[in-house]
Design a protein around this motif. Structure first.
Motif, PDB file in Angstrom:
ATOM      1  N   LYS A 199      49.382  35.530  63.639  1.00  0.00           N
ATOM      2  CA  LYS A 199      48.067  35.653  63.777  1.00  0.00           C
ATOM      3  C   LYS A 199      47.873  35.047  61.803  1.00  0.00           C
ATOM      4  CE  LYS A 199      47.742  40.532  62.669  1.00  0.00           C
ATOM      5  NZ  LYS A 199      47.532  41.725  63.561  1.00  0.00           N
ATOM      6  N   ARG A 200      48.618  35.545  61.215  1.00  0.00           N
ATOM      7  CA  ARG A 200      48.529  35.094  59.729  1.00  0.00           C
ATOM      8  C   ARG A 200      48.831  33.930  59.273  1.00  0.00           C
ATOM      9  NH1 ARG A 200      51.505  40.141  56.155  1.00  0.00           N
ATOM     10  NH2 ARG A 200      51.072  38.654  54.583  1.00  0.00           N
ATOM     11  N   LEU A 201      49.547  32.873  60.392  1.00  0.00           N
ATOM     12  CA  LEU A 201      49.947  31.765  59.664  1.00  0.00           C
ATOM     13  C   LEU A 201      49.150  30.280  59.764  1.00  0.00           C
ATOM     14  CD1 LEU A 201      53.710  30.623  61.941  1.00  0.00           C
ATOM     15  CD2 LEU A 201      53.214  31.156  59.719  1.00  0.00           C
ATOM     16  N   PRO A 202      48.832  29.579  59.339  1.00  0.00           N
ATOM     17  CA  PRO A 202      48.102  28.686  59.157  1.00  0.00           C
ATOM     18  C   PRO A 202      47.705  28.329  60.362  1.00  0.00           C
ATOM     19  CG  PRO A 202      48.933  28.479  57.446  1.00  0.00           C
ATOM     20  CD  PRO A 202      49.324  29.573  57.940  1.00  0.00           C
ATOM     21  N   LYS A 203      46.600  27.682  60.070  1.00  0.00           N
ATOM     22  CA  LYS A 203      46.416  26.332  62.044  1.00  0.00           C
ATOM     23  C   LYS A 203      47.442  25.622  61.855  1.00  0.00           C
ATOM     24  CE  LYS A 203      42.178  23.264  61.128  1.00  0.00           C
ATOM     25  NZ  LYS A 203      40.921  23.093  61.708  1.00  0.00           N
ATOM     26  N   LYS A 204      47.613  24.777  60.539  1.00  0.00           N
ATOM     27  CA  LYS A 204      48.612  23.862  60.308  1.00  0.00           C
ATOM     28  C   LYS A 204      49.749  23.590  61.263  1.00  0.00           C
ATOM     29  CE  LYS A 204      50.572  20.368  57.443  1.00  0.00           C
ATOM     30  NZ  LYS A 204      50.436  20.309  55.394  1.00  0.00           N
ATOM     31  N   TYR A 205      50.543  25.432  60.942  1.00  0.00           N
ATOM     32  CA  TYR A 205      51.707  26.165  61.824  1.00  0.00           C
ATOM     33  C   TYR A 205      51.776  26.133  62.675  1.00  0.00           C
ATOM     34  CZ  TYR A 205      52.759  23.824  56.983  1.00  0.00           C
ATOM     35  OH  TYR A 205      52.977  22.776  56.362  1.00  0.00           O
TER      36      TYR A 205
END
Length: 486
Positions: free
Chosen positions: A432-438
Motif C-alpha cells: 500500500k505504500r508503493l507509489p502508483k508508478k510501481y
C-alpha cells in the motif's frame, strides 16, 4: 408487455389435494412460476427444499455457505406470510415420494434445470409421478429464453455469443414478473423437517469463510435491495466503468442470480427503458443465457474441451505454483489482489476474473479445469454453466472463445484498469505504500523506493513466480503444438 394470467390473490381453501412446490435454485417468492401454478390450482401447499445427495455436482464450499443463509431468508419470508418451508436431505425421488405419502399431495410443480443429469433425474420423477396419476408440471423460472428456443437457421445451437444474443432478443417479449404472494397460510402443517443447522453447510476452515457474509446479504430481499442500489446510480457509469475493479460500478447481483433469489425476468423488467447503459448491462444476462445454451447441448462443459482440437494440450501440473495462485502469492499484484478478494469475500470483479484465469492457464500452463474447480469451491455464485463457459472462453477451448494467442498481460491490465493502484492496495496491503508508478510492477521499483515502502521483495511480498515474456512464449508454443497434433 404481456400481462400475467394471475392476479396473485390468495385462493380459498378447497377440498383439493395439496400441491407440492419443489424449490431448487429459485429461492424466492416473487416471479416463481411453479409457486404461482400451485396457488392457481388451489388447495393446500407443500413447500419443499431438498438437499440432494444424488446431485450431479455437490455444492462447493462457498456456495454451501450462501445456501445456508439463502434458505434462512427463504424460511423467514415464507413464515412471515403464514407458511412453512420443509427441509429434507436425500435422494430427490425418494424424498418427494416420502413427502407425497405424508401429505397426500396430488400435484407437483417445479422450475426447470438445464444440466443433463438434473434434467434426466427430473424427467424420471415426472414420468413416475404422472404414471401414478399425479399432476406434474415444470416451468421456465430461471432464463429469459429456453435453450431450444434459440437456434441457427440450420436448426443447430449457436456457437458464437453475438448472433445468439441477437437471435434471442429479436422480437423478445418478456412477460411482466409475477408478484410475490402476500399470504401462504394454506401450507400443510405438521410435516417433519430437517433442521438447517444439521446440514452443516457452514465452513469448518477457520481461515476461510469467516468474513464472506460481511460483504453480502443473501436472500430475495437482499437481491432486490442490491438491484435497487445499482439502478440508483452505478448503472449510469456501468458501460464505461464496468472494467474498473477499483470502483463500485457493477451490480454484484451474480450470487443472487445464481441462487435464484432474483430472476432474469425481474432484472430485465427493471432495466426495460433499454437505453445504452441498460443494454450493456443486460448483455451480461445474455452471456448467462448463452452459457446455459452451451451447457444444455454440452453436458460435459465443465470437464471436457468444447473444442476437442486442444485435447492434446500438454498442461503443467505444478502444485506449488497452483498453491501460490490460490493464495494470491504469485508476485503479480493485480492477480494476487483478485485471488485474495475471492478468498475473503467469495466474489471477484469480472475483469480480474479474466486476468487471474488467463494467468493460471497461460502463464502457469495449468489446466483450466483446475481453475474452474477452484472457483466452484470458493465462488459464492458458482454456477455450472457460467463458470465452465467462462473458463473455457479464457482458455481458448470454448465456444466464441478468446483466441489461444490472447495472453492477458497481468501488470498491463492492472495499470489500465486500476490506474492508481487502489484495488491492489485494498487487497495486497503490504504494497500500500508503493507509489502508483510501481504498484503493479514492484520488481521494477528502485531499492530506495522499496525501502521507503517497507518492502523487501521475497520476504514481505514474493518475487514473480514466472517471467511474463518467457511464460507467454512457452504457452504459445504449447498451444501450437497441440493444434498441430489434433
Amino acid at each position: 408487455m404481456k400481462q400475467n394470467r394471475s392476479d396473485n390473490r390468495m385462493h380459498v381453501m378447497t377440498d383439493l389435494s395439496p400441491s407440492l412446490v419443489w424449490f431448487r435454485d429459485d429461492r424466492r417468492l416473487g416471479d416463481h412460476p411453479a409457486l404461482q401454478a400451485a396457488m392457481d390450482r388451489g388447495g393446500p401447499l407443500v413447500l419443499l427444499y431438498i438437499l440432494e445427495t444424488d446431485a450431479a455436482r455437490p455444492h462447493g464450499g462457498a456456495r454451501a455457505v450462501w445456501l445456508h443463509y439463502s434458505l434462512t431468508a427463504l424460511q423467514a419470508a415464507i413464515e412471515d406470510r403464514g407458511g412453512r418451508l420443509i427441509l429434507r436431505r436425500g435422494s430427490s425421488a425418494e424424498v418427494i415420494d416420502a413427502v407425497i405419502a405424508e401429505t397426500d399431495a396430488g400435484a407437483v410443480f417445479w422450475n426447470r434445470r438445464y444440466h443433463k443429469p438434473d434434467r434426466d433425474r427430473d424427467a424420471a420423477i415426472k414420468d413416475d409421478l404422472a404414471a401414478r396419476g399425479l399432476t406434474v408440471e415444470s416451468f421456465n423460472g430461471n432464463l429469459l429464453v429456453e435453450p431450444w428456443e434459440v437456434e441457427t437457421k440450420s436448426g443447430t445451437p449457436y456457437r458464437v455469443f453475438t448472433p445468439f444474443w441477437r437471435a434471442a432478443t429479436d422480437g423478445l417479449d418478456v412477460t411482466d414478473p409475477i408478484p410475490a404472494p402476500q399470504q401462504l397460510d394454506s401450507c400443510v402443517p405438521d410435516v417433519s423437517s430437517d433442521g438447517l443447522a444439521d446440514w452443516a453447510l457452514m465452513p469448518t476452515n477457520p481461515d476461510w469463510g469467516s468474513k464472506m457474509m460481511d460483504y453480502h446479504t443473501p436472500g430475495e430481499a437482499g437481491a432486490q435491495a442490491r438491484l435497487a442500489d445499482f439502478l440508483d446510480g452505478p448503472i449510469e457509469e456501468y458501460a464505461e466503468g464496468r472494467d474498473r475493479p477499483d470502483k463500485a460500478l457493477t451490480s454484484r447481483l451474480s450470487p443472487h442470480l445464481a441462487h435464484g433469489e432474483i430472476s432474469p425476468r425481474q432484472i430485465w423488467d427493471a432495466c426495460k427503458d433499454n437505453d445504452y447503459t441498460s443494454r450493456k448491462f443486460l448483455t451480461e444476462i445474455g452471456w448467462r443465457e448463452f452459457s446455459y445454451s452451451l451447457l444444455f447441448y454440452n453436458p460435459d462443459l465443465a470437464t471436457q474441451n468444447f473444442n476437442d482440437g486442444y485435447d492434446a494440450m500438454a498442461w503443467d501440473h505444478d502444485d506449488q505454483a497452483f498453491e501460490a495462485w490460490t493464495r494470491g502469492r504469485t508476485g503479480y499484484p493485480f492477480v494476487d489482489a483478485g485471488m485474495r478478494q475471492l478468498w475473503e469475500t467469495g466474489w471477484m470483479h469480472n475483469r480480474v476474473r479474466m486476468v487471474v484465469a488467463s494467468f493460471l492457464i497461460k502463464h502457469l500452463m495449468i489446466d483450466w479445469r483446475d481453475g474452474e474447480d477452484w472457483f466452484w469451491d470458493t465462488l459464492l455464485e458458482a454456477d455450472l454453466a457460467s463458470n465452465a463457459a467462462s473458463w473455457q472462453w479464457v482458455a481458448g477451448t470454448g465456444a466464441d472463445a478468446a483466441p489461444y494467442f490472447r495472453v492477458f498481460n497481468p501488470f498491463g491490465q492492472g495499470e489500465k484498469f486500476d490506474p492508481n493502484g487502489d484495488y491492489v492496495r485494498r487487497w495486497v496491503p503490504e504494497l500500500k505504500r508503493l507509489p502508483k508508478k510501481y504498484i503493479h510492477q514492484p520488481w521494477k521499483a528502485p531499492k530506495e523506493v522499496l525501502t521507503d515502502a517497507g518492502i523487501v521483495l521475497g520476504r514481505d511480498y514474493p518475487d514473480p513466480i514466472v517471467d511474463h515474456k518467457s511464460a507467454r512464449e512457452r504457452v504459445l508454443s504449447a498451444y501450437k503444438t497441440a493444434r498441430n497434433s489434433a
